[in-house]
Design an enzyme around this catalytic site. Structure first.
Site, PDB file in Angstrom:
ATOM      1  N   GLY A  11       0.636  -1.275   0.011  1.00  0.00           N
ATOM      2  CA  GLY A  11      -0.217   0.036   0.021  1.00  0.00           C
ATOM      3  C   GLY A  11       0.822   1.277   0.014  1.00  0.00           C
ATOM      4  N   PHE A  12       0.371   2.356   0.138  1.00  0.00           N
ATOM      5  CA  PHE A  12       0.796   3.763   0.163  1.00  0.00           C
ATOM      6  C   PHE A  12       1.875   3.747   1.203  1.00  0.00           C
ATOM      7  CE2 PHE A  12      -0.156   8.215   1.490  1.00  0.00           C
ATOM      8  CZ  PHE A  12       0.943   8.744   1.102  1.00  0.00           C
ATOM      9  N   ASP A  32       0.875  -8.504   2.514  1.00  0.00           N
ATOM     10  CA  ASP A  32      -0.386  -8.001   1.789  1.00  0.00           C
ATOM     11  C   ASP A  32      -1.509  -8.698   1.131  1.00  0.00           C
ATOM     12  OD1 ASP A  32      -1.848  -5.888   0.575  1.00  0.00           O
ATOM     13  OD2 ASP A  32      -0.457  -4.721   0.842  1.00  0.00           O
ATOM     14  N   VAL A  58      -4.091 -10.772   6.760  1.00  0.00           N
ATOM     15  CA  VAL A  58      -3.888 -10.862   7.937  1.00  0.00           C
ATOM     16  C   VAL A  58      -5.057 -11.215   8.996  1.00  0.00           C
ATOM     17  CG1 VAL A  58      -1.780  -9.536   7.925  1.00  0.00           C
ATOM     18  CG2 VAL A  58      -3.799  -8.238   8.528  1.00  0.00           C
ATOM     19  N   TYR A 146     -14.624   1.837   9.800  1.00  0.00           N
ATOM     20  CA  TYR A 146     -13.220   2.022   9.820  1.00  0.00           C
ATOM     21  C   TYR A 146     -12.766   2.849  11.099  1.00  0.00           C
ATOM     22  CZ  TYR A 146      -8.580   4.176   8.641  1.00  0.00           C
ATOM     23  OH  TYR A 146      -7.343   4.803   8.524  1.00  0.00           O
ATOM     24  N   TYR A 160      -2.906  -5.529  25.394  1.00  0.00           N
ATOM     25  CA  TYR A 160      -2.013  -6.433  25.126  1.00  0.00           C
ATOM     26  C   TYR A 160      -0.687  -5.945  25.847  1.00  0.00           C
ATOM     27  CZ  TYR A 160      -3.576 -10.436  22.524  1.00  0.00           C
ATOM     28  OH  TYR A 160      -3.927 -11.617  21.977  1.00  0.00           O
ATOM     29  N   ARG A 187      -9.459   9.749  -2.532  1.00  0.00           N
ATOM     30  CA  ARG A 187      -9.098  10.775  -1.550  1.00  0.00           C
ATOM     31  C   ARG A 187      -8.713  11.793  -2.310  1.00  0.00           C
ATOM     32  NH1 ARG A 187      -5.026   7.700   2.465  1.00  0.00           N
ATOM     33  NH2 ARG A 187      -4.721   6.416   0.610  1.00  0.00           N
TER      34      ARG A 187
HETATM   35  N1  UDP Z   1     -13.014  15.819  -0.849  1.00  0.00           N
HETATM   36  C1  UDP Z   1     -13.674  16.674  -1.935  1.00  0.00           C
HETATM   37  N2  UDP Z   1     -13.336  16.339  -3.360  1.00  0.00           N
HETATM   38  C2  UDP Z   1     -13.011  15.029  -3.856  1.00  0.00           C
HETATM   39  C3  UDP Z   1     -12.563  14.087  -2.906  1.00  0.00           C
HETATM   40  C4  UDP Z   1     -12.665  14.548  -1.278  1.00  0.00           C
HETATM   41  O1  UDP Z   1     -13.996  17.873  -1.672  1.00  0.00           O
HETATM   42  O2  UDP Z   1     -13.066  14.607  -4.900  1.00  0.00           O
HETATM   43  C5  UDP Z   1     -13.065  16.276   0.458  1.00  0.00           C
HETATM   44  C6  UDP Z   1     -13.795  15.070   1.431  1.00  0.00           C
HETATM   45  O3  UDP Z   1     -15.341  15.574   1.524  1.00  0.00           O
HETATM   46  C7  UDP Z   1     -13.248  15.736   2.429  1.00  0.00           C
HETATM   47  C8  UDP Z   1     -11.709  15.916   2.248  1.00  0.00           C
HETATM   48  O4  UDP Z   1     -11.726  16.244   0.988  1.00  0.00           O
HETATM   49  O5  UDP Z   1     -13.712  16.805   3.197  1.00  0.00           O
HETATM   50  C9  UDP Z   1     -10.852  15.117   2.518  1.00  0.00           C
HETATM   51  O6  UDP Z   1     -11.378  14.047   1.865  1.00  0.00           O
HETATM   52  P1  UDP Z   1     -10.186  12.382   2.065  1.00  0.00           P
HETATM   53  O7  UDP Z   1     -11.149  11.364   1.239  1.00  0.00           O
HETATM   54  O8  UDP Z   1      -9.187  12.587   1.159  1.00  0.00           O
HETATM   55  O9  UDP Z   1      -9.997  12.218   3.553  1.00  0.00           O
HETATM   56  P2  UDP Z   1     -10.666  12.009   4.584  1.00  0.00           P
HETATM   57  O10 UDP Z   1     -12.037  12.922   4.787  1.00  0.00           O
HETATM   58  O11 UDP Z   1     -10.656  10.888   5.317  1.00  0.00           O
HETATM   59  O12 UDP Z   1      -9.970  13.351   5.496  1.00  0.00           O
END
Ligand code: UDP
Length: 327
Positions: A11-12, A32, A58, A146, A160, A187
């Site tokens: 992953g990242f 993974d 895992v 999550y 633990y 994201r």
């Molecule tokens: N977001 C957005 N446009 C996109 C993707 C995400 O405006 O195309 C917004 C999302 O609603 C959030 C913020 O960007 O408020 C960060 O989103 P991300 O999914 O990266 O992470 P997280 O919400 O878990 O911090």
């Protein structure tokens, strides 16, 4: 040679951790199940003698032959779109997966660091977030799978530690970006950069007044490395306190890519936190850590990475299909 197991290795964050530990002279065992990870992120390591890879989930019993000195548990989906598509796996890897790895750590007498998240604070009512804030999480909301898995993960890790005397470390990771993020994971950083490079409008959710604080991956990895070798078992926030609204961030990306895209507005996802900023006083005190890479520099490096992807990868915008997974 000390031996470290890194879960979520393809992953990242896992792949950057593999790089760091290989560079520091460890024997690295990457693990993974490749649901969200991609072997491309670690294929450069396969030729090395001090790297090996196990294709394993895992949430099933984890067996690693030989000694282990350290375990870093970074296996988990990490984007809201992924939680929606694979909610059960998200819950399982944070709970059952963590339990298996704690058992393995106990068996091997290894120190274990687990990847927790700012999501344990939910939609925070305290700003910036300090480690002693308990959070504001909707257990049954779309992010609950999550958030609650990660909260359980912290609890079982501490249990633990106190009950078995296991050496444990907990890092609470705030929004992190950099090369090897999955382009289509939903994201905001890959979403905005991908849209810019494809000449599409940038999709801001809500009115864009929600805030995030973005940390460049190299800074985060340094913080994790220092925390592992500290003697501190309570959770530590690692992130960059430089906070920005999502709307301003979209404008920054448009400027950075030198394109002339517009911003279009879409509905705010359910339970999307309105603000997020780490208080990193503890990290400064305990591991003498603070980020050194600012957003301009970090975003330039990130943009270079996304520009290096093939046209085909850039345009493959559909979200990965997880349907075949029965777990
Ligand atoms: N977001 C957005 N446009 C996109 C993707 C995400 O405006 O195309 C917004 C999302 O609603 C959030 C913020 O960007 O408020 C960060 O989103 P991300 O999914 O990266 O992470 P997280 O919400 O878990 O911090």
């Amino acid at each position: 040679m000390q031996r470290v197991l890194i879960t979520g290795a393809a992953g990242f964050l896992g792949s950057h951790l593999c790089d760091r530990f290989v560079k520091e002279g460890f024997h690295v065992i990457g693990m993974d199940n490749l649901i969200t990870g991609d072997l491309k992120n670690i294929e450069h390591l396969f030729k090395l003698e001090n790297f090996e890879f196990y294709h394993h989930d895992v949430t099933k019993f984890v067996h690693v032959p030989g000694e282990l000195d350290y375990i870093l548990h970074f296996a988990s989906p990490a984007s809201p779109i992924d939680y929606l598509k694979i909610p059960i796996q998200t819950l399982k890897v944070g709970s059952l997966g963590t339990h298996n790895l704690l058992g393995l750590a106990k068996e091997k007498n290894a120190r274990i660091l687990i990847a927790s998240t700012s999501e344990v604070y939910g939609d925070p009512l305290v700003h910036p977030q300090t480690e002693d804030y308990y959070g504001n999480v909707n257990t049954i909301g779309p992010r609950g799978v999550y958030d609650e898995a990660k909260r359980f993960q912290e609890s079982i890790t501490m249990a633990y530690h106190t009950y078995h005397g296991l050496e444990t470390r907990i890092v609470r990771i705030f929004n992190t970006y950099g090369p090897r993020m999955r382009l289509n994971d939903g994201r905001v950083v890959p979403a905005f950069i991908g849209q810019s490079l494809r000449g599409e409008d940038l999709t801001v959710f809500g009115d864009g007044s929600q805030t995030r604080s973005f940390c460049y991956v190299d800074d985060l990895i340094e913080g994790i490395y220092r925390l592992l070798f500290s003697d501190y078992a309570n959770p530590v926030n690692i992130g960059n306190p430089n906070e920005i609204t999502i709307r301003d961030f979209a404008e920054e990306i448009i400027k950075l890519t030198g394109t002339d895209q517009k911003i279009i507005y879409k509905p705010l996802p359910v339970n999307d936190p309105l603000q997020r900023q780490p208080d990193i006083t503890k990290a400064k005190e305990i591991i003498n850590w603070e980020p050194v890479i600012d957003r301009t520099e970090g975003m330039k490096k990130t943009l270079e990475y996304f520009k290096s992807l093939s046209k085909e990868e850039l345009h493959k915008s559909e979200h990965r299909d997880f349907k075949k997974n029965k777990d």
